[in-house]
Design a protein around this motif. Structure first.
Motif, PDB file in Angstrom:
ATOM      1  N   THR A 194       0.826  -1.202   0.000  1.00 27.15           N
ATOM      2  CA  THR A 194       0.000   0.000   0.000  1.00 27.15           C
ATOM      3  C   THR A 194       0.861   1.253   0.000  1.00 27.15           C
ATOM      4  N   ASP A 195       1.945   1.262   0.785  1.00 22.77           N
ATOM      5  CA  ASP A 195       2.824   2.416   0.823  1.00 22.77           C
ATOM      6  C   ASP A 195       3.389   2.722  -0.558  1.00 22.77           C
ATOM      7  N   ASP A 196       3.780   1.675  -1.283  1.00 20.29           N
ATOM      8  CA  ASP A 196       4.311   1.865  -2.630  1.00 20.29           C
ATOM      9  C   ASP A 196       3.258   2.461  -3.545  1.00 20.29           C
ATOM     10  N   ARG A 197       2.034   1.969  -3.417  1.00 19.51           N
ATOM     11  CA  ARG A 197       0.962   2.479  -4.286  1.00 19.51           C
ATOM     12  C   ARG A 197       0.647   3.933  -3.949  1.00 19.51           C
ATOM     13  N   CYS A 198       0.630   4.278  -2.672  1.00 18.07           N
ATOM     14  CA  CYS A 198       0.410   5.671  -2.282  1.00 18.07           C
ATOM     15  C   CYS A 198       1.517   6.564  -2.831  1.00 18.07           C
ATOM     16  N   GLU A 199       2.734   6.077  -2.790  1.00 17.95           N
ATOM     17  CA  GLU A 199       3.847   6.871  -3.288  1.00 17.95           C
ATOM     18  C   GLU A 199       3.765   7.040  -4.801  1.00 17.95           C
ATOM     19  N   GLU A 200       3.387   5.985  -5.500  1.00 18.68           N
ATOM     20  CA  GLU A 200       3.222   6.096  -6.948  1.00 18.68           C
ATOM     21  C   GLU A 200       2.120   7.088  -7.299  1.00 18.68           C
ATOM     22  N   LEU A 201       1.021   7.050  -6.532  1.00 18.77           N
ATOM     23  CA  LEU A 201      -0.072   7.993  -6.763  1.00 18.77           C
ATOM     24  C   LEU A 201       0.386   9.422  -6.485  1.00 18.77           C
ATOM     25  N   ALA A 202       1.101   9.617  -5.383  1.00 21.03           N
ATOM     26  CA  ALA A 202       1.607  10.954  -5.052  1.00 21.03           C
ATOM     27  C   ALA A 202       2.556  11.461  -6.137  1.00 21.03           C
ATOM     28  N   ASP A 203       3.410  10.573  -6.656  1.00 22.03           N
ATOM     29  CA  ASP A 203       4.335  10.974  -7.714  1.00 22.03           C
ATOM     30  C   ASP A 203       3.579  11.384  -8.977  1.00 22.03           C
ATOM     31  N   GLU A 204       2.525  10.631  -9.304  1.00 18.34           N
ATOM     32  CA  GLU A 204       1.755  10.929 -10.508  1.00 18.34           C
ATOM     33  C   GLU A 204       1.076  12.287 -10.419  1.00 18.34           C
ATOM     34  N   ILE A 205       0.443  12.586  -9.279  1.00 19.45           N
ATOM     35  CA  ILE A 205      -0.268  13.859  -9.192  1.00 19.45           C
ATOM     36  C   ILE A 205       0.684  15.018  -8.897  1.00 19.45           C
ATOM     37  N   THR A 206       1.886  14.713  -8.449  1.00 24.78           N
ATOM     38  CA  THR A 206       2.919  15.753  -8.377  1.00 24.78           C
ATOM     39  C   THR A 206       3.383  16.120  -9.778  1.00 24.78           C
TER      40      THR A 206
ATOM     41  N   LEU B  66      -0.339  18.349  -7.129  1.00 25.23           N
ATOM     42  CA  LEU B  66       0.218  18.229  -5.780  1.00 25.23           C
ATOM     43  C   LEU B  66       1.505  19.042  -5.720  1.00 25.23           C
ATOM     44  N   ARG B  67       1.511  20.079  -4.839  1.00 21.70           N
ATOM     45  CA  ARG B  67       2.616  21.031  -4.867  1.00 21.70           C
ATOM     46  C   ARG B  67       3.315  21.210  -3.520  1.00 21.70           C
ATOM     47  N   SER B  68       2.677  20.872  -2.429  1.00 27.33           N
ATOM     48  CA  SER B  68       3.248  21.184  -1.116  1.00 27.33           C
ATOM     49  C   SER B  68       3.584  19.911  -0.345  1.00 27.33           C
ATOM     50  N   PRO B  69       4.606  19.964   0.493  1.00 29.42           N
ATOM     51  CA  PRO B  69       4.990  18.761   1.261  1.00 29.42           C
ATOM     52  C   PRO B  69       3.923  18.307   2.243  1.00 29.42           C
ATOM     53  N   GLU B  70       3.118  19.245   2.776  1.00 31.41           N
ATOM     54  CA  GLU B  70       2.084  18.859   3.738  1.00 31.41           C
ATOM     55  C   GLU B  70       1.016  17.980   3.086  1.00 31.41           C
ATOM     56  N   TRP B  71       0.569  18.371   1.898  1.00 31.97           N
ATOM     57  CA  TRP B  71      -0.452  17.567   1.227  1.00 31.97           C
ATOM     58  C   TRP B  71       0.147  16.281   0.662  1.00 31.97           C
ATOM     59  N   ARG B  72       1.414  16.312   0.261  1.00 30.15           N
ATOM     60  CA  ARG B  72       2.058  15.069  -0.183  1.00 30.15           C
ATOM     61  C   ARG B  72       2.108  14.059   0.959  1.00 30.15           C
ATOM     62  N   ARG B  73       2.447  14.530   2.151  1.00 31.11           N
ATOM     63  CA  ARG B  73       2.498  13.635   3.298  1.00 31.11           C
ATOM     64  C   ARG B  73       1.112  13.047   3.565  1.00 31.11           C
ATOM     65  N   ALA B  74       0.082  13.853   3.397  1.00 32.47           N
ATOM     66  CA  ALA B  74      -1.283  13.368   3.604  1.00 32.47           C
ATOM     67  C   ALA B  74      -1.629  12.264   2.611  1.00 32.47           C
ATOM     68  N   VAL B  75      -1.243  12.448   1.345  1.00 35.44           N
ATOM     69  CA  VAL B  75      -1.506  11.423   0.332  1.00 35.44           C
ATOM     70  C   VAL B  75      -0.730  10.146   0.653  1.00 35.44           C
ATOM     71  N   LEU B  76       0.519  10.276   1.059  1.00 42.89           N
ATOM     72  CA  LEU B  76       1.343   9.112   1.373  1.00 42.89           C
ATOM     73  C   LEU B  76       0.795   8.320   2.555  1.00 42.89           C
ATOM     74  N   ASP B  77       0.183   9.015   3.507  1.00 39.73           N
ATOM     75  CA  ASP B  77      -0.276   8.363   4.734  1.00 39.73           C
ATOM     76  C   ASP B  77      -1.740   7.928   4.688  1.00 39.73           C
ATOM     77  N   THR B  78      -2.420   8.153   3.564  1.00 41.67           N
ATOM     78  CA  THR B  78      -3.858   7.863   3.483  1.00 41.67           C
ATOM     79  C   THR B  78      -4.119   6.798   2.421  1.00 41.67           C
ATOM     80  N   PRO B  79      -4.326   5.560   2.827  1.00 42.68           N
ATOM     81  CA  PRO B  79      -4.566   4.472   1.866  1.00 42.68           C
ATOM     82  C   PRO B  79      -5.956   4.589   1.230  1.00 42.68           C
ATOM     83  N   ARG B  80      -6.008   4.902  -0.059  1.00 43.64           N
ATOM     84  CA  ARG B  80      -7.294   5.146  -0.707  1.00 43.64           C
ATOM     85  C   ARG B  80      -8.174   3.897  -0.714  1.00 43.64           C
ATOM     86  N   HIS B  81      -7.567   2.712  -0.757  1.00 37.30           N
ATOM     87  CA  HIS B  81      -8.386   1.506  -0.858  1.00 37.30           C
ATOM     88  C   HIS B  81      -9.272   1.309   0.371  1.00 37.30           C
ATOM     89  N   GLU B  82      -8.891   1.883   1.510  1.00 41.15           N
ATOM     90  CA  GLU B  82      -9.733   1.752   2.705  1.00 41.15           C
ATOM     91  C   GLU B  82     -11.075   2.461   2.523  1.00 41.15           C
TER      92      GLU B  82
END
Length: 302
Positions: free
Chosen positions: A2-14, A19-35
């Protein structure tokens, strides 16, 4: 995984610029969309001139990868039907979805939030965007309103699973939620015909409103507004042809018996019929008649 998928998603929208700021990137990385998609989603299937929807559920091969695509995923059809309700295809209109993450994050970036700000979200939906807000600002600062009690209940479970407990309200989002006002920011994840008076009334002067304004011609734009000392809200359109499902109280009525289009006087139009195929043209028309649906009928010689 899941962490890898979140990171891939964050990279894509960056990479897309959303996605432009570190605060929102951290939120995307820590929030598993599949849940937020444990109930599954619907896959669009076009054929025979019709659009149908087929369920994709946990356990299906494409479910987990699908959760992390930068796409909107339909989660409810016809106001009540969810993926676990049926096998096969359904030919009805979508009524709820998990918005594509890139658009969610773009809107959150546009909110220009700061630590400690209180936010009202109109349209809880799956709860994914609510979770991102909670991660960035803290659960106690977030109020989210959802008109559908079952959707709100599923979002509550998903949010609890990832450790967030904001104030979730079941009600008409067009009325806001005065009990927790005033807010510093208001964000709407549904489309509206116009900005309800309750929204600027519940946002403090200098606060901001971010909402998608559209109409029954299904052309819409993202509007960023600032509330003034007099309680009015002014701003500009932010562009990008942003589209959301309309708030349920503002959806057009089902097609019934049309009036007799051959009855009454006729006059030639100075503009061609296909001008309404243009997104911008439809949006301009909606400024004058947001609740005007488009219908057409070809006559002999027309």
């Amino acid at each position: 995984m899941t962490d890898d998928r979140c990171e891939e998603l964050a990279d894509e929208i960056t990479a897309s610029g959303d996605l432009r700021s570190p605060e929102w990137r951290r939120a995307v990385l820590d929030t598993p969309r599949h849940e937020f998609l444990r109930g599954g989603f619907f896959r669009r299937e076009d054929g025979g001139g019709r659009t149908g929807w087929e369920p994709v559920r946990p356990g299906d091969e494409e479910w987990l990868p699908g959760c992390y695509r930068n796409e909107s995923l339909v989660t409810q059809i016809a106001g009540t039907v969810v993926p676990t309700d049926l096998d096969g295809r359904i030919y009805r209109l979508p009524t709820s979805s998990s918005t594509l993450p890139g658009l969610v994050v773009r809107m959150l970036e546009e909110l220009n939030v700061r630590d400690g700000m209180r936010v009202l979200e109109i349209g809880t939906g799956s709860g994914y965007s609510t979770a991102l807000l909670c991660h960035r600002l803290g659960d106690e600062t977030v109020t989210s309103v959802e008109v559908d009690e079952e959707i709100s209940g599923r979002a509550r479970v998903a949010l609890g699973t990832v450790g967030h407990h904001p104030d979730l309200v079941v009600g008409d989002g067009l009325e806001g939620h005065a009990a927790n006002a005033p807010y510093d920011r208001l964000i709407a994840t549904c489309g509206v015909l116009d900005i309800p008076a309750a929204w600027p009334a519940q946002v403090r002067p200098g606060g901001q409103i971010l909402a998608t304004v559209g109409g029954w011609l299904y052309s819409s734009e993202l509007a960023g507004l600032t509330v003034g000392e007099d309680g009015t809200a002014t701003g500009r359109l932010l562009g990008g042809q942003v589209s959301f499902m309309l708030a349920r109280p503002q959806t057009p009525p089902p097609l019934g018996v049309l009036p007799d289009l051959g009855d009454g006087p006729e006059r030639e139009s100075s503009v061609p019929w296909d001008v309404m195929d243009d997104w911008t043209a439809r949006f301009v028309v909606q400024l004058a008649a947001p609740a005007g649906p488009r219908s057409g009928r070809r006559f002999r010689g027309g």
